[in-house]
Design an enzyme around this catalytic site. Structure first.
Site, PDB file in Angstrom:
ATOM      1  N   ARG A  12       0.802   0.311   3.840  1.00 25.38           N
ATOM      2  CA  ARG A  12       1.766  -0.072   4.868  1.00 25.38           C
ATOM      3  C   ARG A  12       1.010  -0.183   6.188  1.00 25.38           C
ATOM      4  O   ARG A  12       0.003   0.491   6.387  1.00 25.38           O
ATOM      5  CB  ARG A  12       2.872   0.982   4.991  1.00 25.38           C
ATOM      6  CG  ARG A  12       3.670   1.216   3.715  1.00 25.38           C
ATOM      7  CD  ARG A  12       4.707   2.317   3.935  1.00 25.38           C
ATOM      8  NE  ARG A  12       5.530   2.542   2.745  1.00 25.38           N
ATOM      9  CZ  ARG A  12       5.271   3.442   1.805  1.00 25.38           C
ATOM     10  NH1 ARG A  12       4.208   4.236   1.924  1.00 25.38           N
ATOM     11  NH2 ARG A  12       6.064   3.578   0.754  1.00 25.38           N
ATOM     12  N   LYS A  56       4.878   7.225   4.292  1.00 28.55           N
ATOM     13  CA  LYS A  56       6.334   7.156   4.440  1.00 28.55           C
ATOM     14  C   LYS A  56       6.963   8.361   3.753  1.00 28.55           C
ATOM     15  O   LYS A  56       6.616   8.698   2.625  1.00 28.55           O
ATOM     16  CB  LYS A  56       6.859   5.860   3.823  1.00 28.55           C
ATOM     17  CG  LYS A  56       8.325   5.597   4.116  1.00 28.55           C
ATOM     18  CD  LYS A  56       8.744   4.247   3.606  1.00 28.55           C
ATOM     19  CE  LYS A  56      10.200   3.954   3.937  1.00 28.55           C
ATOM     20  NZ  LYS A  56      10.634   2.627   3.439  1.00 28.55           N
ATOM     21  N   HIS A 108       2.882  -6.637   6.308  1.00 26.33           N
ATOM     22  CA  HIS A 108       3.482  -6.147   5.062  1.00 26.33           C
ATOM     23  C   HIS A 108       3.318  -7.145   3.919  1.00 26.33           C
ATOM     24  O   HIS A 108       3.359  -6.763   2.738  1.00 26.33           O
ATOM     25  CB  HIS A 108       4.961  -5.836   5.262  1.00 26.33           C
ATOM     26  CG  HIS A 108       5.555  -4.992   4.168  1.00 26.33           C
ATOM     27  ND1 HIS A 108       5.349  -3.633   4.087  1.00 26.33           N
ATOM     28  CD2 HIS A 108       6.313  -5.330   3.091  1.00 26.33           C
ATOM     29  CE1 HIS A 108       5.965  -3.158   3.012  1.00 26.33           C
ATOM     30  NE2 HIS A 108       6.563  -4.168   2.396  1.00 26.33           N
ATOM     31  N   ARG A 116       0.566  -6.132   1.628  1.00 27.36           N
ATOM     32  CA  ARG A 116       0.975  -5.085   0.670  1.00 27.36           C
ATOM     33  C   ARG A 116       1.797  -5.694  -0.474  1.00 27.36           C
ATOM     34  O   ARG A 116       1.594  -5.355  -1.644  1.00 27.36           O
ATOM     35  CB  ARG A 116       1.783  -4.019   1.411  1.00 27.36           C
ATOM     36  CG  ARG A 116       2.364  -2.915   0.544  1.00 27.36           C
ATOM     37  CD  ARG A 116       3.008  -1.880   1.460  1.00 27.36           C
ATOM     38  NE  ARG A 116       3.984  -1.026   0.784  1.00 27.36           N
ATOM     39  CZ  ARG A 116       3.692   0.115   0.167  1.00 27.36           C
ATOM     40  NH1 ARG A 116       2.439   0.536   0.106  1.00 27.36           N
ATOM     41  NH2 ARG A 116       4.633   0.848  -0.392  1.00 27.36           N
ATOM     42  N   HIS A 123       5.928   4.660  -3.934  1.00 27.09           N
ATOM     43  CA  HIS A 123       7.375   4.499  -4.061  1.00 27.09           C
ATOM     44  C   HIS A 123       7.988   5.722  -4.748  1.00 27.09           C
ATOM     45  O   HIS A 123       7.465   6.200  -5.764  1.00 27.09           O
ATOM     46  CB  HIS A 123       7.715   3.259  -4.892  1.00 27.09           C
ATOM     47  CG  HIS A 123       7.468   1.981  -4.170  1.00 27.09           C
ATOM     48  ND1 HIS A 123       7.294   0.769  -4.817  1.00 27.09           N
ATOM     49  CD2 HIS A 123       7.362   1.693  -2.843  1.00 27.09           C
ATOM     50  CE1 HIS A 123       7.094  -0.185  -3.933  1.00 27.09           C
ATOM     51  NE2 HIS A 123       7.134   0.357  -2.731  1.00 27.09           N
ATOM     52  N   TYR A 128       8.871  -6.238  -7.386  1.00 22.53           N
ATOM     53  CA  TYR A 128       7.687  -7.085  -7.390  1.00 22.53           C
ATOM     54  C   TYR A 128       7.552  -7.885  -8.678  1.00 22.53           C
ATOM     55  O   TYR A 128       6.802  -8.866  -8.726  1.00 22.53           O
ATOM     56  CB  TYR A 128       6.426  -6.247  -7.151  1.00 22.53           C
ATOM     57  CG  TYR A 128       6.396  -5.637  -5.768  1.00 22.53           C
ATOM     58  CD1 TYR A 128       6.116  -6.409  -4.650  1.00 22.53           C
ATOM     59  CD2 TYR A 128       6.689  -4.291  -5.570  1.00 22.53           C
ATOM     60  CE1 TYR A 128       6.108  -5.864  -3.378  1.00 22.53           C
ATOM     61  CE2 TYR A 128       6.693  -3.734  -4.300  1.00 22.53           C
ATOM     62  CZ  TYR A 128       6.396  -4.524  -3.215  1.00 22.53           C
ATOM     63  OH  TYR A 128       6.409  -3.980  -1.955  1.00 22.53           O
TER      64      TYR A 128
END
Length: 254
Positions: free
Chosen positions: A113, A138, A203, A206, A229, A238
């Site tokens: 990120r 995150k 982004h 990524r 995640h 994705y």
């Protein structure tokens, strides 16, 4: 919550109160709904309106225990932009500034990120093991990500024996890292130099990393861990972007 989330939630609540011209105790569910309509009329994205709703829902329902029962705006199902590997390599090769070049190499080559990339420190790298320890990502989570051989080569030249401090130190604010705005400008500059017309931003690197891993046959559970995640469902988005997955389906016409 992370400090960034706290700051965003406070900012959103203050903007809402400026709009409603009321105190938090006097604000009503109708005020919130009117504010969300106002944002829609101002062409704010569904993601922005969803975040605003989350911040207001948390404060009025969880903190103040008001029975608003706010419903989230419907999220857009638009597919994000994915750059091809060739396009990304052209962008990297177009950058003459070595600091900016390895920033692109790191964000794409390790799927970071933008907030993780700009804050990374030299001591977090283990080039002998070809990994990077991403700290305070995150959700304040740490994780280990892979490093590309190309990045490692350019990284070692760039640090030139230096072992501590921010890798992407600001030239204006010594001892601090560059801003996310700087990273956005680096990507914009590279797109301009290579004449790539796609609407990409940091982004996007990524997103492209994750999509290319899936196209290369990497198990989605590994991709989930590399991206950091919490839910596999986030990573599964994705799969929709993978052209290889689409190409593997045989048309009934054939």
């Amino acid at each position: 919550f992370s400090r960034r989330t706290v700051g965003i939630y406070l900012y959103i609540n203050q903007k809402f109160l400026d709009f409603a011209r009321k105190s938090p105790r006097d604000a009503t569910k109708k005020d919130v709904e009117n504010y969300l309509v106002f944002l829609y009329d101002r062409n704010k994205s569904s993601a922005t309106r969803h975040l605003v709703c989350a911040a207001l829902k948390f404060y009025y329902e969880d903190v103040l225990n008001r029975k608003f029962n706010l419903k989230y705006p419907k999220k857009s199902s638009k597919l994000p932009v994915v750059l091809s590997k060739d396009e990304i390599l052209r962008m990297i090769d177009s950058i003459e500034n070595p600091k900016h070049r390895i920033l692109l190499e790191l964000m794409y080559g390790s799927g970071l990120r933008v907030g993780e990339g700009i804050k990374v420190k030299i001591e977090y790298f283990d080039t002998s093991q070809k990994v990077l320890h991403v700290k305070d990502g995150k959700g304040s989570k740490d994780r280990i990500v892979n490093l590309s051989n190309r990045f490692i080569c350019d990284f070692l030249k760039f640090v030139d024996g230096k072992s501590l401090g921010y890798l992407f130190e600001s030239s204006q604010r010594i001892g601090n890292h560059i801003s996310s705005r700087t990273a956005q400008l680096v990507v914009k500059h590279a797109l301009g130099k290579t004449k790539i017309q796609k609407k990409a931003h940091p982004h996007t690197l990524r997103t492209s990393y994750a999509t290319h891993l899936i196209e290369n046959g990497i198990d989605i559970s590994y991709v989930q861990k590399l991206l950091g995640h919490s839910s596999i469902r986030t990573t599964q988005t994705y799969l929709r972007l993978s052209k290889e997955s689409i190409r593997s389906v045989k048309s009934p016409l054939d």
